[in-house]
Design a protein around this motif. Structure first.
Motif, PDB file in Angstrom:
ATOM      1  N   GLN A   1      35.199  71.477  37.390  1.00  0.00           N
ATOM      2  CA  GLN A   1      35.826  70.428  38.200  1.00  0.00           C
ATOM      3  C   GLN A   1      35.297  69.046  37.815  1.00  0.00           C
ATOM      4  N   VAL A   2      33.979  68.964  37.571  1.00  0.00           N
ATOM      5  CA  VAL A   2      33.392  67.675  37.180  1.00  0.00           C
ATOM      6  C   VAL A   2      33.993  67.201  35.863  1.00  0.00           C
ATOM      7  N   VAL A   3      34.104  68.116  34.879  1.00  0.00           N
ATOM      8  CA  VAL A   3      34.648  67.729  33.576  1.00  0.00           C
ATOM      9  C   VAL A   3      36.101  67.262  33.706  1.00  0.00           C
ATOM     10  N   LEU A   4      36.907  67.965  34.485  1.00  0.00           N
ATOM     11  CA  LEU A   4      38.309  67.579  34.666  1.00  0.00           C
ATOM     12  C   LEU A   4      38.423  66.240  35.376  1.00  0.00           C
ATOM     13  N   LEU A   5      37.613  66.038  36.407  1.00  0.00           N
ATOM     14  CA  LEU A   5      37.650  64.763  37.133  1.00  0.00           C
ATOM     15  C   LEU A   5      37.252  63.606  36.228  1.00  0.00           C
ATOM     16  N   ARG A   6      36.173  63.796  35.453  1.00  0.00           N
ATOM     17  CA  ARG A   6      35.722  62.711  34.573  1.00  0.00           C
ATOM     18  C   ARG A   6      36.772  62.398  33.504  1.00  0.00           C
ATOM     19  N   ALA A   7      37.463  63.416  33.016  1.00  0.00           N
ATOM     20  CA  ALA A   7      38.513  63.171  32.025  1.00  0.00           C
ATOM     21  C   ALA A   7      39.627  62.333  32.618  1.00  0.00           C
ATOM     22  N   ALA A   8      40.022  62.648  33.864  1.00  0.00           N
ATOM     23  CA  ALA A   8      41.061  61.854  34.523  1.00  0.00           C
ATOM     24  C   ALA A   8      40.592  60.432  34.763  1.00  0.00           C
ATOM     25  N   GLN A   9      39.349  60.252  35.194  1.00  0.00           N
ATOM     26  CA  GLN A   9      38.828  58.907  35.444  1.00  0.00           C
ATOM     27  C   GLN A   9      38.802  58.089  34.158  1.00  0.00           C
ATOM     28  N   GLU A  10      38.362  58.708  33.055  1.00  0.00           N
ATOM     29  CA  GLU A  10      38.313  57.988  31.795  1.00  0.00           C
ATOM     30  C   GLU A  10      39.720  57.609  31.323  1.00  0.00           C
ATOM     31  N   ALA A  11      40.669  58.528  31.464  1.00  0.00           N
ATOM     32  CA  ALA A  11      42.045  58.228  31.052  1.00  0.00           C
ATOM     33  C   ALA A  11      42.615  57.082  31.876  1.00  0.00           C
ATOM     34  N   LEU A  12      42.384  57.082  33.207  1.00  0.00           N
ATOM     35  CA  LEU A  12      42.865  55.985  34.055  1.00  0.00           C
ATOM     36  C   LEU A  12      42.193  54.667  33.683  1.00  0.00           C
ATOM     37  N   ALA A  13      40.900  54.735  33.336  1.00  0.00           N
ATOM     38  CA  ALA A  13      40.214  53.510  32.926  1.00  0.00           C
ATOM     39  C   ALA A  13      40.835  52.933  31.662  1.00  0.00           C
ATOM     40  N   ASN A  14      41.204  53.801  30.734  1.00  0.00           N
ATOM     41  CA  ASN A  14      41.851  53.318  29.513  1.00  0.00           C
ATOM     42  C   ASN A  14      43.235  52.744  29.799  1.00  0.00           C
ATOM     43  N   VAL A  15      43.953  53.367  30.750  1.00  0.00           N
ATOM     44  CA  VAL A  15      45.252  52.814  31.146  1.00  0.00           C
ATOM     45  C   VAL A  15      45.063  51.422  31.722  1.00  0.00           C
ATOM     46  N   ARG A  16      44.058  51.260  32.570  1.00  0.00           N
ATOM     47  CA  ARG A  16      43.806  49.956  33.193  1.00  0.00           C
ATOM     48  C   ARG A  16      43.493  48.891  32.142  1.00  0.00           C
ATOM     49  N   LYS A  17      42.673  49.260  31.151  1.00  0.00           N
ATOM     50  CA  LYS A  17      42.182  48.247  30.223  1.00  0.00           C
ATOM     51  C   LYS A  17      43.135  47.987  29.048  1.00  0.00           C
ATOM     52  N   HIS A  18      43.865  49.023  28.626  1.00  0.00           N
ATOM     53  CA  HIS A  18      44.579  48.875  27.358  1.00  0.00           C
ATOM     54  C   HIS A  18      46.075  49.178  27.403  1.00  0.00           C
ATOM     55  N   ALA A  19      46.491  50.081  28.286  1.00  0.00           N
ATOM     56  CA  ALA A  19      47.813  50.675  28.111  1.00  0.00           C
ATOM     57  C   ALA A  19      48.962  49.741  28.497  1.00  0.00           C
ATOM     58  N   GLY A  20      48.809  48.965  29.596  1.00  0.00           N
ATOM     59  CA  GLY A  20      49.944  48.194  30.099  1.00  0.00           C
ATOM     60  C   GLY A  20      51.059  49.094  30.568  1.00  0.00           C
ATOM     61  N   ALA A  21      50.719  50.246  31.137  1.00  0.00           N
ATOM     62  CA  ALA A  21      51.716  51.247  31.520  1.00  0.00           C
ATOM     63  C   ALA A  21      52.342  50.922  32.871  1.00  0.00           C
ATOM     64  N   ARG A  22      53.518  51.515  33.112  1.00  0.00           N
ATOM     65  CA  ARG A  22      54.181  51.382  34.404  1.00  0.00           C
ATOM     66  C   ARG A  22      53.998  52.642  35.240  1.00  0.00           C
ATOM     67  N   SER A  23      53.766  53.791  34.584  1.00  0.00           N
ATOM     68  CA  SER A  23      53.600  55.040  35.322  1.00  0.00           C
ATOM     69  C   SER A  23      52.622  55.953  34.587  1.00  0.00           C
ATOM     70  N   VAL A  24      51.950  56.792  35.398  1.00  0.00           N
ATOM     71  CA  VAL A  24      50.982  57.754  34.863  1.00  0.00           C
ATOM     72  C   VAL A  24      51.214  59.077  35.590  1.00  0.00           C
ATOM     73  N   LEU A  25      51.145  60.176  34.847  1.00  0.00           N
ATOM     74  CA  LEU A  25      51.285  61.495  35.446  1.00  0.00           C
ATOM     75  C   LEU A  25      50.028  62.318  35.110  1.00  0.00           C
ATOM     76  N   ILE A  26      49.394  62.832  36.168  1.00  0.00           N
ATOM     77  CA  ILE A  26      48.218  63.687  36.002  1.00  0.00           C
ATOM     78  C   ILE A  26      48.620  65.098  36.410  1.00  0.00           C
ATOM     79  N   THR A  27      48.437  66.059  35.510  1.00  0.00           N
ATOM     80  CA  THR A  27      48.872  67.430  35.773  1.00  0.00           C
ATOM     81  C   THR A  27      47.710  68.396  35.563  1.00  0.00           C
ATOM     82  N   LEU A  28      47.448  69.203  36.576  1.00  0.00           N
ATOM     83  CA  LEU A  28      46.465  70.278  36.465  1.00  0.00           C
ATOM     84  C   LEU A  28      47.197  71.563  36.090  1.00  0.00           C
TER      85      LEU A  28
END
Length: 405
Positions: free
Chosen positions: A311-338
């Motif tokens: 669970q920790v590894v999955l959560l950290r992966a999602a947090q890192e991906a969202l951080a990259n979206v915030r800093k670099h992506a300029g995205a309008r939507s994000v989908l997180i799927t377990l």
């Protein structure tokens, strides 16, 4: 005389006490024999006892330290003095010739080279044989009676000396091997310690990057947004931003305390992974305006039953991906799927942002840290992205049975 502790001595040195004891016992026997012998005049008896006294003192103060230190000068001084004393003693009292059986091995014990030992053994036997001939009056019969015993003494002394020499050589080889093994063990211990320290530092760096650093980034962006809205006179919006800043700061503080105590995220200790991901999505959407959705391709009960480490590894992966979206992506939507599959449990984070070239070395520390964390759990990370085509990050962690196999 300096005596080292037995634990630091080679095996052959620890057995020298027996040699010392035998030497002094034999010396005492010949001393007693000469003292009560009627064959010696008073003058000869006195000279004989002085020779034995000199030999006993020389052995204690020169030979014993030389056996331990392997000092070349001390060894030669004692051996020459010993040969002279023994030859003179045999000349005065021929019955003391049997002491050869204890002084001959001393020559080998104090030799560095086999050739030196053989030469000095011959010198000793020639000197003692000459002393016996002198005591017998230089007769031919005495020569032929002495010669066999000298030859036997030479053979016995040589065989015993070669055995002593091999024992010393083997003992030295073992001592060198033990020293090498201890040195290697110390080097391995130091290497394991260094590797452990580096691994712990890397893990701490990932934890700080995935928690505190990202939280600080959120606070900075919220503060900047609040400043802009304050200039425009949007008091209500500013209040919401300040509230979000306070919430983020509190979470960061809780994460910092958790880092000190352990490495389990505070959020996972209070809620399930699904709930934590949805809270992260809601807060991210509120902070950035990006639409973030969380989807489950597996029952919520199975998500809650996952091992804490996964669970920790999955959560950290999602947090890192969202951080990259915030800093670099300029995205309008994000989908997180377990997801749950035969290969294990996974999480997929996809966005419709700017995308990037995954092979670019400048892709940042975050993805490298994510890969490191996932690979430590036996999992894999796959990044699909291209400039202008968005990004999809897939993390797969095998189940316990698959990982062990």
């Amino acid at each position: 005389m300096q005596v080292s502790s037995q634990a630091d001595q080679p095996i052959w040195l620890r057995t020298l006490f027996g040699w010392h004891l035998v030497f002094y016992v034999l010396l005492g026997v010949v001393t007693l024999s000469a003292s009560i012998s009627s064959e010696l005049s008073a003058g000869r008896r006195t000279a004989y006892l002085i020779l034995l006294g000199v030999l006993a003192l020389a052995y204690w103060f020169i030979a014993i330290p030389a056996m331990t230190s392997r000092n070349w000068l001390q060894s030669n001084v004692y051996r020459l003095l010993m040969i002279g004393c023994i030859a003179a003693a045999v000349a005065l009292y021929p019955q003391s010739v049997f002491i050869l059986f204890i002084v001959s091995p001393q020559i080998w014990l104090l030799s560095r080279r086999t050739l030196d030992a053989i030469v000095l053994t011959l010198v000793l036997l020639v000197a003692v044989g000459t002393a016996q001939l002198w005591a017998a009056g230089w007769t031919t019969d005495a020569f032929w009676s002495i010669l066999p015993w000298m030859l036997i003494s030479l053979v016995v002394s040589s065989l015993m000396g070669i055995w002593i020499d091999r024992v010393i050589a083997q003992s030295q080889q073992r001592a060198d091997l033990i020293e090498e093994l201890e040195s290697t063990r110390d080097e391995l211990a130091a290497a394991h310690h260094t590797a452990g320290v580096m691994a712990e530092r890397e893990r701490m760096a990932r934890e700080i990057h995935d928690t505190l650093a990202q939280g600080m980034t959120s606070i900075v962006m919220l503060a900047q947004t609040a400043a802009v809205e304050l200039e425009r006179g949007g008091a209500d919006s500013v209040a919401r931003r300040l509230s979000a800043i306070e919430d983020t700061a509190r979470e960061n503080l809780a994460e910092a305390r958790a880092l000190v105590a352990a490495f389990t995220p505070v959020a996972l200790s209070e809620a399930t992974l699904t709930e934590v991901l949805r809270r992260q999505a809601e807060r991210f959407a509120a902070e950035t305006g990006v639409d973030v959705q969380v989807s489950l391709d597996m029952p919520d009960e199975e998500v809650a039953a996952l091992p804490q480490g996964q669970q920790v590894v999955l959560l950290r992966a999602a947090q890192e991906a969202l951080a990259n979206v915030r800093k670099h992506a300029g995205a309008r939507s994000v989908l997180i799927t377990l997801t749950m599959s035969a290969g294990g449990v996974g999480i997929e984070i996809s966005d419709d942002g700017n995308g990037f070239e995954p092979a670019d070395p400048a892709s940042g520390y975050g993805l490298a840290a994510m890969r490191g964390r996932v690979e430590e759990s036996g999992g894999t990370v796959q990044v699909d992205s291209a400039p202008g085509r968005g990004t999809r990050i897939q993390v797969l962690i095998p189940s316990s049975g698959q990982e062990d196999s």
